[in-house]
Design an enzyme around this catalytic site. Structure first.
Site, PDB file in Angstrom:
ATOM      1  N   TYR A 155       0.850  -1.204   0.000  1.00  0.00           N
ATOM      2  CA  TYR A 155       0.000   0.000   0.000  1.00  0.00           C
ATOM      3  C   TYR A 155       0.886   1.255   0.000  1.00  0.00           C
ATOM      4  O   TYR A 155       0.497   2.309  -0.503  1.00  0.00           O
ATOM      5  CB  TYR A 155      -0.940  -0.044   1.205  1.00  0.00           C
ATOM      6  CG  TYR A 155      -2.160   0.823   1.076  1.00  0.00           C
ATOM      7  CD1 TYR A 155      -3.060   0.664   0.020  1.00  0.00           C
ATOM      8  CD2 TYR A 155      -2.443   1.819   2.013  1.00  0.00           C
ATOM      9  CE1 TYR A 155      -4.184   1.465  -0.089  1.00  0.00           C
ATOM     10  CE2 TYR A 155      -3.574   2.620   1.914  1.00  0.00           C
ATOM     11  CZ  TYR A 155      -4.432   2.436   0.852  1.00  0.00           C
ATOM     12  OH  TYR A 155      -5.545   3.236   0.745  1.00  0.00           O
ATOM     13  N   LYS A 162      -3.010   8.418   3.110  1.00  0.00           N
ATOM     14  CA  LYS A 162      -4.216   8.253   3.940  1.00  0.00           C
ATOM     15  C   LYS A 162      -3.981   8.771   5.359  1.00  0.00           C
ATOM     16  O   LYS A 162      -4.891   9.307   5.988  1.00  0.00           O
ATOM     17  CB  LYS A 162      -4.655   6.789   3.970  1.00  0.00           C
ATOM     18  CG  LYS A 162      -5.177   6.251   2.635  1.00  0.00           C
ATOM     19  CD  LYS A 162      -6.319   7.059   2.070  1.00  0.00           C
ATOM     20  CE  LYS A 162      -6.980   6.377   0.879  1.00  0.00           C
ATOM     21  NZ  LYS A 162      -7.900   7.280   0.160  1.00  0.00           N
TER      22      LYS A 162
END
Ligand code: NAD
Length: 262
Positions: A155, A162
């Site tokens: 990720y 995020k």
């Protein structure tokens, strides 16, 4: 009467009928909201227009959120069309595919900038452009993922984006609180969408998630849509600056349980 009756919702990030933005659109429409939609570029228009028509939505605007003038123009058009905006949804993320595989330290400077510009800064820019048109009792919501606080292999830079998005949510909630505008993030479990397909090993992530979460099930775009309805409705009148998990409880787990299912 629906929970969002009398409210106007502007939803950014619709790509196709698998998008989280579509789950949110349908849930908000079902609760009585009047919907406006925005999408990224011409290539998506042929997918987005029929979806808009299927729910009787006539306000459909292209907007590349890396451009401040494009954001300003959509905000002004939306204000003219709707008079006021009660709900702003940010369901947008982007990183180069080759930054979502291999070691995080290989992230390029340009790739880092791009991911944080599109996935994080755009929420700040949208909030700034739309807030003059949002009355007391309005709400903004963005989409995040648990890779912000724990390592989700591959990720990578999106986890960093995020984390910054969740921090931005708290700062925006502080700024806009006195105006009566609430700002929250939804942290969704993995869902098979266009954006998710770009994360290397996503299928394994999806399987592991269902095996490990207390509810032993993956989440759907409808689940996220329902949570967004709650957070943007008057039912959540004193909830702001939060990261609200819609993940079958995955985030509470520290260690995977025994194999057998209950
Ligand atoms: P999606 O591909 O359907 O949506 C991503 C959207 O971002 C697309 O509509 C795309 O056009 C838009 N976008 C990209 N660059 C843009 C730009 N420059 N200007 C305007 N729009 C742009 O995938 P999704 O999974 O529905 O993603 C929506 C949000 O949900 C993202 O923030 C994503 O990180 C988040 N999220 C997804 C998952 C998942 O597993 N799918 C889990 C948690 C959070």
């Amino acid at each position: 009467m629906g929970l969002l009756e009398g409210k106007n919702a502007l939803i950014f990030g619709l790509a196709n009928d698998r998008s989280i933005a579509w789950g949110i659109t349908q849930a908000m429409r079902a609760q009585g909201a009047r919907i406006g939609l925005s999408y990224a570029g011409e290539a998506l228009e042929r997918r987005v227009r029929p979806l808009a028509e299927s729910i009787g939505c006539t306000f459909v605007e292209e907007c590349d959120v890396s451009k401040d003038d494009a954001i300003q123009s959509v905000a002004e058009k939306a204000a003219l069309e709707f008079g006021k905006i009660d709900i702003l949804v940010h369901s947008i993320a982007f990183a180069n595919r080759d930054e979502l595989t291999g070691p995080f330290y290989n992230t390029s400077r340009a790739g880092f900038h791009l991911a944080l510009d599109i996935s994080t800064y755009s929420f700040v820019a949208l909030a700034r452009a739309f807030q003059p048109f949002m009355p007391r009792g309005s709400a903004m919501v963005c989409m995040t993922y648990h890779g912000s606080v724990k390592v989700a292999p591959h990720y990578n830079v999106m986890g960093v984006a995020k984390a910054a998005l969740e921090a931005s949510t708290r700062y925006l909630a502080y700024d806009l609180g006195p105006q009566g505008v609430r700002v929250n993030a939804i942290s969704a479990g993995p869902i098979r969408t266009l954006a998710a397909a770009g994360v290397s090993g996503f299928k394994d992530m999806l399987r592991a998630f269902a095996d490990m979460s207390p509810l032993r099930e993956n989440v759907t775009t409808q689940d996220v849509g329902n949570a967004a309805v709650f957070l943007c409705s008057d039912m959540a009148a004193h909830t702001t600056g939060e990261v609200f998990y819609v993940d079958s409880g995955y985030n509470i787990m520290g260690v995977a349980g025994p194999e057998e299912k209950v």
